[in-house]
Design a protein around this motif. Structure first.
Motif, PDB file in Angstrom:
ATOM      1  N   LEU A 153       0.826  -1.204   0.000  1.00  0.00           N
ATOM      2  CA  LEU A 153       0.000   0.000   0.000  1.00  0.00           C
ATOM      3  C   LEU A 153       0.864   1.259   0.000  1.00  0.00           C
ATOM      4  O   LEU A 153       0.577   2.216  -0.731  1.00  0.00           O
ATOM      5  N   ALA A 154       1.925   1.228   0.806  1.00  0.00           N
ATOM      6  CA  ALA A 154       2.831   2.388   0.841  1.00  0.00           C
ATOM      7  C   ALA A 154       3.488   2.588  -0.517  1.00  0.00           C
ATOM      8  O   ALA A 154       3.608   3.725  -1.004  1.00  0.00           O
ATOM      9  N   ILE A 195      -8.453  -3.692  -3.465  1.00  0.00           N
ATOM     10  CA  ILE A 195      -8.496  -5.081  -3.018  1.00  0.00           C
ATOM     11  C   ILE A 195      -7.357  -5.379  -2.048  1.00  0.00           C
ATOM     12  O   ILE A 195      -7.483  -6.254  -1.184  1.00  0.00           O
ATOM     13  N   THR A 196      -6.248  -4.680  -2.150  1.00  0.00           N
ATOM     14  CA  THR A 196      -5.177  -4.828  -1.155  1.00  0.00           C
ATOM     15  C   THR A 196      -5.548  -4.115   0.141  1.00  0.00           C
ATOM     16  O   THR A 196      -5.289  -4.616   1.246  1.00  0.00           O
ATOM     17  N   PHE A 197      -6.172  -2.964   0.026  1.00  0.00           N
ATOM     18  CA  PHE A 197      -6.541  -2.153   1.189  1.00  0.00           C
ATOM     19  C   PHE A 197      -7.526  -2.879   2.108  1.00  0.00           C
ATOM     20  O   PHE A 197      -7.370  -2.865   3.341  1.00  0.00           O
ATOM     21  N   ALA A 202      -9.026  -4.422   7.442  1.00  0.00           N
ATOM     22  CA  ALA A 202      -9.975  -5.225   8.213  1.00  0.00           C
ATOM     23  C   ALA A 202      -9.301  -5.923   9.390  1.00  0.00           C
ATOM     24  O   ALA A 202      -9.932  -6.168  10.421  1.00  0.00           O
ATOM     25  N   PHE A 203      -8.019  -6.256   9.247  1.00  0.00           N
ATOM     26  CA  PHE A 203      -7.303  -6.952  10.315  1.00  0.00           C
ATOM     27  C   PHE A 203      -6.380  -6.019  11.104  1.00  0.00           C
ATOM     28  O   PHE A 203      -5.500  -6.479  11.819  1.00  0.00           O
ATOM     29  N   THR A 204      -6.582  -4.717  10.971  1.00  0.00           N
ATOM     30  CA  THR A 204      -5.776  -3.749  11.712  1.00  0.00           C
ATOM     31  C   THR A 204      -6.548  -3.285  12.944  1.00  0.00           C
ATOM     32  O   THR A 204      -7.568  -2.598  12.821  1.00  0.00           O
ATOM     33  N   ARG A 210      -5.140   2.503  11.434  1.00  0.00           N
ATOM     34  CA  ARG A 210      -6.310   2.467  10.545  1.00  0.00           C
ATOM     35  C   ARG A 210      -6.597   3.853   9.979  1.00  0.00           C
ATOM     36  O   ARG A 210      -6.907   3.997   8.789  1.00  0.00           O
ATOM     37  N   LEU A 211      -6.523   4.874  10.825  1.00  0.00           N
ATOM     38  CA  LEU A 211      -6.769   6.236  10.347  1.00  0.00           C
ATOM     39  C   LEU A 211      -5.736   6.640   9.298  1.00  0.00           C
ATOM     40  O   LEU A 211      -6.071   7.304   8.307  1.00  0.00           O
ATOM     41  N   LEU A 212      -4.494   6.220   9.497  1.00  0.00           N
ATOM     42  CA  LEU A 212      -3.452   6.497   8.512  1.00  0.00           C
ATOM     43  C   LEU A 212      -3.745   5.783   7.203  1.00  0.00           C
ATOM     44  O   LEU A 212      -3.584   6.354   6.120  1.00  0.00           O
ATOM     45  N   LEU A 213      -4.201   4.541   7.298  1.00  0.00           N
ATOM     46  CA  LEU A 213      -4.561   3.784   6.094  1.00  0.00           C
ATOM     47  C   LEU A 213      -5.741   4.429   5.375  1.00  0.00           C
ATOM     48  O   LEU A 213      -5.756   4.506   4.142  1.00  0.00           O
ATOM     49  N   HIS A 214      -6.746   4.871   6.120  1.00  0.00           N
ATOM     50  CA  HIS A 214      -7.902   5.535   5.509  1.00  0.00           C
ATOM     51  C   HIS A 214      -7.471   6.800   4.766  1.00  0.00           C
ATOM     52  O   HIS A 214      -7.890   7.030   3.617  1.00  0.00           O
TER      53      HIS A 214
END
Length: 429
Positions: A153-154, A195-197, A202-204, A210-214
Protein backbone atom coordinates in the motif's frame (compact mmCIF):
# COMPACT_ATOMS: atom_id res chain seq x y z
CA UNK A 1 2.07 -44.83 19.53
CA UNK A 2 2.12 -44.38 15.77
CA UNK A 3 1.54 -40.68 14.98
CA UNK A 4 0.04 -41.42 11.56
CA UNK A 5 -2.44 -43.83 13.11
CA UNK A 6 -3.47 -41.21 15.67
CA UNK A 7 -4.02 -38.37 13.18
CA UNK A 8 -7.55 -39.39 11.99
CA UNK A 9 -8.81 -39.31 15.57
CA UNK A 10 -7.68 -35.75 16.17
CA UNK A 11 -9.65 -32.55 15.68
CA UNK A 12 -9.14 -31.21 12.12
CA UNK A 13 -7.41 -28.12 13.44
CA UNK A 14 -4.93 -30.25 15.39
CA UNK A 15 -4.32 -32.46 12.35
CA UNK A 16 -3.47 -29.35 10.34
CA UNK A 17 -0.93 -28.37 12.99
CA UNK A 18 0.91 -31.63 12.31
CA UNK A 19 1.45 -30.54 8.72
CA UNK A 20 3.51 -27.36 9.18
CA UNK A 21 5.50 -27.85 5.99
CA UNK A 22 2.38 -28.38 3.88
CA UNK A 23 0.63 -25.40 5.49
CA UNK A 24 3.64 -23.14 4.96
CA UNK A 25 3.83 -24.18 1.34
CA UNK A 26 0.14 -23.50 0.81
CA UNK A 27 0.39 -20.12 2.53
CA UNK A 28 3.37 -19.21 0.37
CA UNK A 29 1.40 -19.99 -2.78
CA UNK A 30 -1.66 -18.08 -1.57
CA UNK A 31 0.46 -15.11 -0.52
CA UNK A 32 2.28 -15.06 -3.87
CA UNK A 33 -1.01 -15.33 -5.76
CA UNK A 34 -2.57 -12.39 -3.94
CA UNK A 35 0.38 -10.03 -4.15
CA UNK A 36 1.32 -10.90 -7.72
CA UNK A 37 -2.27 -10.45 -8.86
CA UNK A 38 -2.88 -7.09 -7.21
CA UNK A 39 0.16 -5.07 -6.11
CA UNK A 40 2.05 -6.98 -8.81
CA UNK A 41 -0.41 -5.74 -11.43
CA UNK A 42 -0.02 -2.18 -10.17
CA UNK A 43 3.78 -2.22 -10.28
CA UNK A 44 3.95 -4.08 -13.61
CA UNK A 45 1.79 -1.44 -15.29
CA UNK A 46 3.82 1.28 -13.59
CA UNK A 47 6.87 -0.15 -15.37
CA UNK A 48 4.89 -0.17 -18.63
CA UNK A 49 3.65 3.38 -18.20
CA UNK A 50 7.08 4.76 -17.40
CA UNK A 51 8.62 3.03 -20.40
CA UNK A 52 10.88 0.90 -18.21
CA UNK A 53 9.78 -2.34 -19.88
CA UNK A 54 7.57 -3.64 -22.64
CA UNK A 55 4.40 -5.69 -22.25
CA UNK A 56 6.20 -9.03 -21.95
CA UNK A 57 3.20 -10.43 -20.02
CA UNK A 58 0.51 -8.74 -22.11
CA UNK A 59 -2.15 -7.28 -19.84
CA UNK A 60 -0.59 -9.24 -16.96
CA UNK A 61 -3.69 -10.25 -14.99
CA UNK A 62 -4.87 -13.09 -17.25
CA UNK A 63 -1.52 -14.93 -17.55
CA UNK A 64 -0.83 -14.61 -13.82
CA UNK A 65 -4.33 -15.92 -13.05
CA UNK A 66 -3.82 -18.89 -15.37
CA UNK A 67 -0.42 -19.55 -13.77
CA UNK A 68 -2.00 -19.87 -10.31
CA UNK A 69 -5.20 -21.64 -11.39
CA UNK A 70 -3.90 -25.19 -10.91
CA UNK A 71 -2.04 -24.59 -7.60
CA UNK A 72 -5.08 -22.83 -6.12
CA UNK A 73 -7.38 -25.63 -7.30
CA UNK A 74 -5.14 -28.23 -5.67
CA UNK A 75 -5.06 -26.22 -2.43
CA UNK A 76 -8.85 -26.09 -2.41
CA UNK A 77 -9.18 -29.84 -3.01
CA UNK A 78 -6.58 -30.67 -0.33
CA UNK A 79 -8.28 -28.43 2.22
CA UNK A 80 -11.67 -30.00 1.51
CA UNK A 81 -10.25 -33.52 1.83
CA UNK A 82 -8.39 -32.57 5.01
CA UNK A 83 -11.55 -31.22 6.61
CA UNK A 84 -14.83 -31.75 4.68
CA UNK A 85 -16.62 -29.44 7.12
CA UNK A 86 -14.97 -26.52 5.34
CA UNK A 87 -17.33 -27.13 2.45
CA UNK A 88 -20.14 -24.70 3.22
CA UNK A 89 -23.37 -23.89 1.39
CA UNK A 90 -21.60 -20.75 0.15
CA UNK A 91 -19.10 -22.99 -1.66
CA UNK A 92 -21.91 -25.08 -3.12
CA UNK A 93 -23.93 -22.16 -4.44
CA UNK A 94 -20.93 -20.40 -5.93
CA UNK A 95 -19.99 -23.67 -7.64
CA UNK A 96 -23.51 -24.03 -9.03
CA UNK A 97 -23.49 -20.45 -10.29
CA UNK A 98 -20.14 -20.95 -12.03
CA UNK A 99 -21.38 -24.22 -13.58
CA UNK A 100 -24.48 -22.45 -14.89
CA UNK A 101 -22.34 -19.60 -16.19
CA UNK A 102 -20.00 -22.08 -17.90
CA UNK A 103 -22.96 -23.87 -19.50
CA UNK A 104 -24.28 -20.57 -20.90
CA UNK A 105 -20.82 -19.77 -22.28
CA UNK A 106 -20.44 -23.18 -23.94
CA UNK A 107 -23.90 -23.16 -25.53
CA UNK A 108 -23.52 -19.64 -26.91
CA UNK A 109 -19.93 -20.19 -28.04
CA UNK A 110 -21.14 -23.22 -30.03
CA UNK A 111 -23.84 -21.00 -31.53
CA UNK A 112 -21.21 -18.52 -32.76
CA UNK A 113 -21.17 -15.84 -30.05
CA UNK A 114 -18.46 -13.18 -30.18
CA UNK A 115 -15.17 -14.90 -29.32
CA UNK A 116 -13.79 -11.90 -27.46
CA UNK A 117 -16.78 -11.81 -25.11
CA UNK A 118 -16.65 -15.59 -24.68
CA UNK A 119 -12.97 -15.38 -23.77
CA UNK A 120 -13.62 -12.55 -21.30
CA UNK A 121 -16.33 -14.60 -19.62
CA UNK A 122 -14.10 -17.67 -19.31
CA UNK A 123 -11.46 -15.52 -17.67
CA UNK A 124 -14.15 -13.96 -15.46
CA UNK A 125 -15.05 -17.41 -14.11
CA UNK A 126 -11.36 -18.06 -13.43
CA UNK A 127 -10.87 -14.73 -11.66
CA UNK A 128 -13.88 -15.33 -9.40
CA UNK A 129 -12.72 -18.85 -8.51
CA UNK A 130 -9.13 -17.79 -7.81
CA UNK A 131 -10.25 -14.98 -5.53
CA UNK A 132 -12.64 -17.35 -3.75
CA UNK A 133 -9.80 -19.75 -2.91
CA UNK A 134 -7.43 -16.98 -1.85
CA UNK A 135 -10.01 -15.35 0.44
CA UNK A 136 -10.99 -18.75 1.86
CA UNK A 137 -7.54 -19.83 2.97
CA UNK A 138 -4.97 -17.01 2.99
CA UNK A 139 -3.88 -16.04 6.51
CA UNK A 140 -4.71 -12.34 6.40
CA UNK A 141 -3.97 -11.95 10.11
CA UNK A 142 -0.50 -13.45 9.78
CA UNK A 143 2.67 -11.39 9.99
CA UNK A 144 3.83 -12.11 6.39
CA UNK A 145 0.61 -10.81 4.85
CA UNK A 146 0.46 -7.76 7.08
CA UNK A 147 4.06 -6.72 6.42
CA UNK A 148 3.86 -7.20 2.65
CA UNK A 149 0.38 -5.66 2.56
CA UNK A 150 1.41 -2.49 4.36
CA UNK A 151 4.55 -2.17 2.23
CA UNK A 152 2.50 -2.70 -0.94
CA UNK A 153 0.00 0.00 0.00
CA UNK A 154 2.83 2.39 0.84
CA UNK A 155 4.54 1.59 -2.46
CA UNK A 156 1.38 2.05 -4.53
CA UNK A 157 0.62 5.35 -2.81
CA UNK A 158 4.19 6.52 -3.39
CA UNK A 159 3.92 5.71 -7.11
CA UNK A 160 0.57 7.46 -7.43
CA UNK A 161 1.82 10.66 -5.77
CA UNK A 162 5.22 10.61 -7.49
CA UNK A 163 3.77 10.38 -10.98
CA UNK A 164 0.70 12.56 -10.49
CA UNK A 165 0.53 15.73 -12.56
CA UNK A 166 -1.69 18.55 -11.29
CA UNK A 167 -3.24 16.16 -8.80
CA UNK A 168 -3.98 13.38 -11.32
CA UNK A 169 -2.19 10.04 -11.60
CA UNK A 170 -2.45 8.73 -15.16
CA UNK A 171 0.64 7.16 -16.68
CA UNK A 172 -0.87 7.04 -20.15
CA UNK A 173 -0.71 10.83 -20.32
CA UNK A 174 3.08 10.68 -20.08
CA UNK A 175 3.23 9.21 -23.57
CA UNK A 176 6.38 7.18 -22.94
CA UNK A 177 4.88 3.69 -22.56
CA UNK A 178 6.51 1.20 -24.94
CA UNK A 179 3.22 -0.70 -25.40
CA UNK A 180 0.55 1.91 -24.75
CA UNK A 181 -2.28 -0.41 -25.86
CA UNK A 182 -1.44 -2.85 -23.06
CA UNK A 183 -1.31 -0.17 -20.34
CA UNK A 184 -4.02 -0.48 -17.69
CA UNK A 185 -6.63 2.20 -17.23
CA UNK A 186 -7.06 4.06 -13.95
CA UNK A 187 -9.71 1.47 -12.96
CA UNK A 188 -7.10 -1.30 -13.06
CA UNK A 189 -4.74 0.60 -10.79
CA UNK A 190 -7.60 1.46 -8.42
CA UNK A 191 -8.79 -2.16 -8.29
CA UNK A 192 -5.34 -3.34 -7.19
CA UNK A 193 -5.20 -0.72 -4.46
CA UNK A 194 -8.74 -1.27 -3.14
CA UNK A 195 -8.50 -5.08 -3.02
CA UNK A 196 -5.18 -4.83 -1.15
CA UNK A 197 -6.54 -2.15 1.19
CA UNK A 198 -9.63 -4.08 2.36
CA UNK A 199 -7.96 -7.12 3.99
CA UNK A 200 -5.14 -5.03 5.44
CA UNK A 201 -7.46 -2.56 7.15
CA UNK A 202 -9.97 -5.23 8.21
CA UNK A 203 -7.30 -6.95 10.32
CA UNK A 204 -5.78 -3.75 11.71
CA UNK A 205 -6.76 -3.31 15.36
CA UNK A 206 -4.71 -0.14 15.95
CA UNK A 207 -6.90 2.95 15.53
CA UNK A 208 -4.02 5.32 14.59
CA UNK A 209 -2.79 2.92 11.92
CA UNK A 210 -6.31 2.47 10.55
CA UNK A 211 -6.77 6.24 10.35
CA UNK A 212 -3.45 6.50 8.51
CA UNK A 213 -4.56 3.78 6.09
CA UNK A 214 -7.90 5.54 5.51
CA UNK A 215 -6.22 8.87 4.81
CA UNK A 216 -3.62 7.31 2.52
CA UNK A 217 -6.24 5.26 0.69
CA UNK A 218 -8.58 8.19 0.14
CA UNK A 219 -5.75 10.42 -1.09
CA UNK A 220 -4.35 7.73 -3.39
CA UNK A 221 -7.67 6.88 -5.01
CA UNK A 222 -8.45 10.59 -5.31
CA UNK A 223 -5.35 11.28 -7.43
CA UNK A 224 -6.01 8.00 -9.26
CA UNK A 225 -9.40 9.50 -10.34
CA UNK A 226 -11.31 6.19 -10.22
CA UNK A 227 -14.67 7.43 -8.98
CA UNK A 228 -16.29 4.07 -8.25
CA UNK A 229 -13.39 2.74 -6.18
CA UNK A 230 -13.02 6.07 -4.37
CA UNK A 231 -16.73 6.06 -3.52
CA UNK A 232 -16.46 2.43 -2.37
CA UNK A 233 -13.56 3.29 -0.08
CA UNK A 234 -15.39 6.26 1.44
CA UNK A 235 -18.48 4.07 1.84
CA UNK A 236 -16.66 1.28 3.68
CA UNK A 237 -14.58 3.43 6.06
CA UNK A 238 -17.48 4.30 8.42
CA UNK A 239 -18.65 0.66 8.30
CA UNK A 240 -15.23 -0.48 9.50
CA UNK A 241 -14.82 2.23 12.12
CA UNK A 242 -18.32 1.82 13.55
CA UNK A 243 -17.65 -1.91 13.93
CA UNK A 244 -14.37 -1.34 15.77
CA UNK A 245 -15.60 1.55 17.91
CA UNK A 246 -16.15 0.70 21.56
CA UNK A 247 -18.67 3.48 22.11
CA UNK A 248 -21.11 3.43 19.21
CA UNK A 249 -23.02 6.53 20.32
CA UNK A 250 -19.81 8.56 20.55
CA UNK A 251 -18.90 7.43 17.06
CA UNK A 252 -22.27 8.58 15.71
CA UNK A 253 -21.93 11.96 17.44
CA UNK A 254 -18.41 12.43 16.05
CA UNK A 255 -19.71 11.50 12.61
CA UNK A 256 -22.47 14.08 12.83
CA UNK A 257 -20.05 16.76 13.98
CA UNK A 258 -17.68 15.92 11.12
CA UNK A 259 -20.58 16.06 8.65
CA UNK A 260 -21.67 19.54 9.79
CA UNK A 261 -18.08 20.84 9.78
CA UNK A 262 -17.56 19.59 6.21
CA UNK A 263 -20.89 21.05 5.18
CA UNK A 264 -20.00 24.38 6.75
CA UNK A 265 -16.62 24.64 5.01
CA UNK A 266 -17.54 22.67 1.88
CA UNK A 267 -16.77 25.44 -0.61
CA UNK A 268 -13.37 26.12 0.94
CA UNK A 269 -12.51 22.43 0.89
CA UNK A 270 -13.45 22.18 -2.80
CA UNK A 271 -11.39 25.24 -3.63
CA UNK A 272 -8.34 23.68 -1.95
CA UNK A 273 -8.62 20.43 -3.93
CA UNK A 274 -7.01 20.05 -7.37
CA UNK A 275 -9.30 19.73 -10.39
CA UNK A 276 -10.15 16.05 -10.61
CA UNK A 277 -12.83 13.82 -12.15
CA UNK A 278 -13.59 12.53 -8.63
CA UNK A 279 -15.37 15.85 -8.09
CA UNK A 280 -17.84 14.83 -10.81
CA UNK A 281 -19.44 12.63 -8.14
CA UNK A 282 -21.05 15.82 -6.88
CA UNK A 283 -22.89 16.27 -10.18
CA UNK A 284 -22.80 13.30 -12.55
CA UNK A 285 -24.93 15.09 -15.14
CA UNK A 286 -21.78 16.76 -16.43
CA UNK A 287 -19.76 13.55 -16.55
CA UNK A 288 -19.13 12.12 -20.01
CA UNK A 289 -18.38 8.72 -18.51
CA UNK A 290 -21.57 8.70 -16.44
CA UNK A 291 -23.65 9.69 -19.46
CA UNK A 292 -22.10 6.88 -21.50
CA UNK A 293 -22.84 4.38 -18.75
CA UNK A 294 -26.41 5.62 -18.60
CA UNK A 295 -26.74 5.00 -22.34
CA UNK A 296 -25.37 1.45 -21.92
CA UNK A 297 -27.82 0.81 -19.09
CA UNK A 298 -30.74 2.00 -21.23
CA UNK A 299 -29.59 -0.36 -23.99
CA UNK A 300 -29.42 -3.23 -21.47
CA UNK A 301 -32.96 -2.49 -20.25
CA UNK A 302 -34.21 -2.58 -23.82
CA UNK A 303 -32.49 -5.93 -24.33
CA UNK A 304 -34.02 -7.30 -21.12
CA UNK A 305 -37.51 -6.14 -22.13
CA UNK A 306 -37.09 -7.89 -25.48
CA UNK A 307 -35.65 -11.06 -23.91
CA UNK A 308 -36.83 -11.11 -20.27
CA UNK A 309 -36.33 -14.80 -19.51
CA UNK A 310 -33.16 -15.94 -21.29
CA UNK A 311 -31.52 -12.60 -22.00
CA UNK A 312 -29.51 -12.08 -25.18
CA UNK A 313 -25.97 -13.31 -24.69
CA UNK A 314 -23.20 -11.10 -26.16
CA UNK A 315 -25.71 -8.81 -27.86
CA UNK A 316 -23.28 -5.88 -27.62
CA UNK A 317 -19.84 -5.00 -28.86
CA UNK A 318 -16.92 -6.04 -26.63
CA UNK A 319 -16.64 -3.53 -23.80
CA UNK A 320 -20.05 -1.99 -24.44
CA UNK A 321 -21.86 -3.86 -21.68
CA UNK A 322 -24.03 -2.38 -18.98
CA UNK A 323 -21.74 -1.30 -16.15
CA UNK A 324 -23.91 -2.72 -13.38
CA UNK A 325 -25.61 -5.93 -12.32
CA UNK A 326 -28.09 -5.71 -15.23
CA UNK A 327 -25.26 -7.08 -17.36
CA UNK A 328 -25.93 -10.46 -15.69
CA UNK A 329 -29.55 -10.37 -16.88
CA UNK A 330 -28.46 -9.59 -20.44
CA UNK A 331 -25.94 -12.44 -20.63
CA UNK A 332 -27.35 -15.02 -18.20
CA UNK A 333 -31.07 -14.36 -18.25
CA UNK A 334 -33.42 -13.86 -15.32
CA UNK A 335 -32.26 -16.98 -13.50
CA UNK A 336 -28.65 -15.83 -13.75
CA UNK A 337 -29.19 -12.40 -12.20
CA UNK A 338 -31.56 -13.77 -9.55
CA UNK A 339 -29.11 -16.48 -8.49
CA UNK A 340 -26.16 -14.09 -8.53
CA UNK A 341 -28.07 -11.64 -6.35
CA UNK A 342 -29.02 -14.35 -3.86
CA UNK A 343 -25.51 -15.79 -3.74
CA UNK A 344 -24.03 -12.35 -3.12
CA UNK A 345 -26.52 -10.94 -0.61
CA UNK A 346 -28.00 -13.85 1.38
CA UNK A 347 -24.78 -14.93 3.20
CA UNK A 348 -24.10 -11.48 4.62
CA UNK A 349 -27.51 -11.19 6.33
CA UNK A 350 -26.85 -13.77 9.09
CA UNK A 351 -23.27 -12.50 9.32
CA UNK A 352 -24.53 -8.98 10.02
CA UNK A 353 -27.15 -10.11 12.53
CA UNK A 354 -24.79 -12.33 14.51
CA UNK A 355 -21.60 -10.36 14.45
CA UNK A 356 -21.74 -6.68 13.58
CA UNK A 357 -22.87 -5.51 17.02
CA UNK A 358 -21.16 -8.29 18.99
CA UNK A 359 -18.78 -7.19 21.76
CA UNK A 360 -15.88 -9.20 20.32
CA UNK A 361 -14.12 -8.24 17.10
CA UNK A 362 -13.58 -10.76 14.32
CA UNK A 363 -11.30 -9.80 11.43
CA UNK A 364 -12.56 -12.41 8.97
CA UNK A 365 -16.15 -11.28 9.59
CA UNK A 366 -15.22 -7.67 8.94
CA UNK A 367 -13.35 -8.63 5.77
CA UNK A 368 -16.30 -10.61 4.41
CA UNK A 369 -18.87 -8.01 5.41
CA UNK A 370 -16.91 -4.99 4.15
CA UNK A 371 -16.15 -6.76 0.87
CA UNK A 372 -19.83 -7.66 0.54
CA UNK A 373 -20.84 -4.01 1.04
CA UNK A 374 -18.30 -2.86 -1.54
CA UNK A 375 -19.32 -5.60 -3.99
CA UNK A 376 -23.03 -4.79 -3.77
CA UNK A 377 -22.37 -1.06 -4.14
CA UNK A 378 -20.16 -1.54 -7.20
CA UNK A 379 -22.51 -4.05 -8.84
CA UNK A 380 -25.39 -1.62 -8.46
CA UNK A 381 -23.48 1.38 -9.77
CA UNK A 382 -20.57 0.55 -12.05
CA UNK A 383 -19.10 -2.95 -12.18
CA UNK A 384 -19.71 -5.88 -14.54
CA UNK A 385 -21.25 -9.06 -13.17
CA UNK A 386 -17.96 -10.99 -13.47
CA UNK A 387 -16.36 -8.74 -10.85
CA UNK A 388 -13.75 -10.79 -8.98
CA UNK A 389 -14.82 -9.14 -5.71
CA UNK A 390 -17.75 -11.56 -5.80
CA UNK A 391 -15.33 -14.45 -5.35
CA UNK A 392 -13.42 -12.62 -2.62
CA UNK A 393 -16.64 -11.80 -0.75
CA UNK A 394 -17.93 -15.37 -0.84
CA UNK A 395 -14.54 -16.85 0.06
CA UNK A 396 -14.30 -14.66 3.15
CA UNK A 397 -17.93 -15.47 4.01
CA UNK A 398 -17.39 -19.23 3.70
CA UNK A 399 -14.31 -18.97 5.89
CA UNK A 400 -16.19 -16.93 8.48
CA UNK A 401 -18.95 -19.53 8.79
CA UNK A 402 -16.38 -22.32 9.21
CA UNK A 403 -14.27 -20.47 11.77
CA UNK A 404 -17.30 -19.32 13.71
CA UNK A 405 -18.42 -22.92 14.19
CA UNK A 406 -15.20 -24.92 14.38
CA UNK A 407 -12.09 -22.79 14.70
CA UNK A 408 -10.70 -19.96 16.82
CA UNK A 409 -13.58 -17.59 16.03
CA UNK A 410 -16.30 -20.02 17.10
CA UNK A 411 -18.94 -18.65 19.43
CA UNK A 412 -18.59 -19.65 23.06
CA UNK A 413 -20.70 -22.49 24.41
CA UNK A 414 -23.15 -20.83 26.81
CA UNK A 415 -24.78 -24.05 27.99
CA UNK A 416 -24.35 -25.04 31.68
CA UNK A 417 -21.21 -27.11 32.27
CA UNK A 418 -21.52 -30.87 32.36
CA UNK A 419 -21.51 -32.38 35.87
CA UNK A 420 -18.15 -33.59 37.05
CA UNK A 421 -19.70 -36.89 38.18
CA UNK A 422 -22.30 -38.69 36.11
CA UNK A 423 -23.93 -40.22 39.18
CA UNK A 424 -24.84 -38.83 42.58
CA UNK A 425 -23.27 -41.85 44.23
CA UNK A 426 -19.88 -40.93 42.74
CA UNK A 427 -20.31 -37.34 43.89
CA UNK A 428 -21.08 -38.41 47.45
CA UNK A 429 -18.37 -41.01 47.69
Amino acid sequence: MNIRAAIPALHPRLRSDLRPLSSRREQAILLAAFFLLFPGFFFYHTLLGTGTTGAFLGGYFAPISVLFALPLTLIYIKRMRRDPRRFHLVDLHLGLFLLYFAAVIIVNAAAGANRTIVGNHILGCLFIFNMFVIASFLDFAGRPFRIVGLLSLAGMSAVAFSYSVDGVFYLGAMGIAKDADALATYQGFARSYLITFLPVVAFTRSLPLRLLLHAGGAATLFVNTARSEFAALMFVIPIIEFYYSRHKLHFILCGLILFFVIHLYFDRILAALPDNRILELLDLSHSTSANKRHYLTVHAVQTILAHPLLGDYASYKPGYYSHNVLSAWVDLGFFGIAYLSLVTIVPIIPMFIREYFAPRHCGIFLLGFSMACVTVLLLITSHYFTDMLIGATLGASSRYFYERKYAKNRTPDLRPPAPRHPHLHQAMS
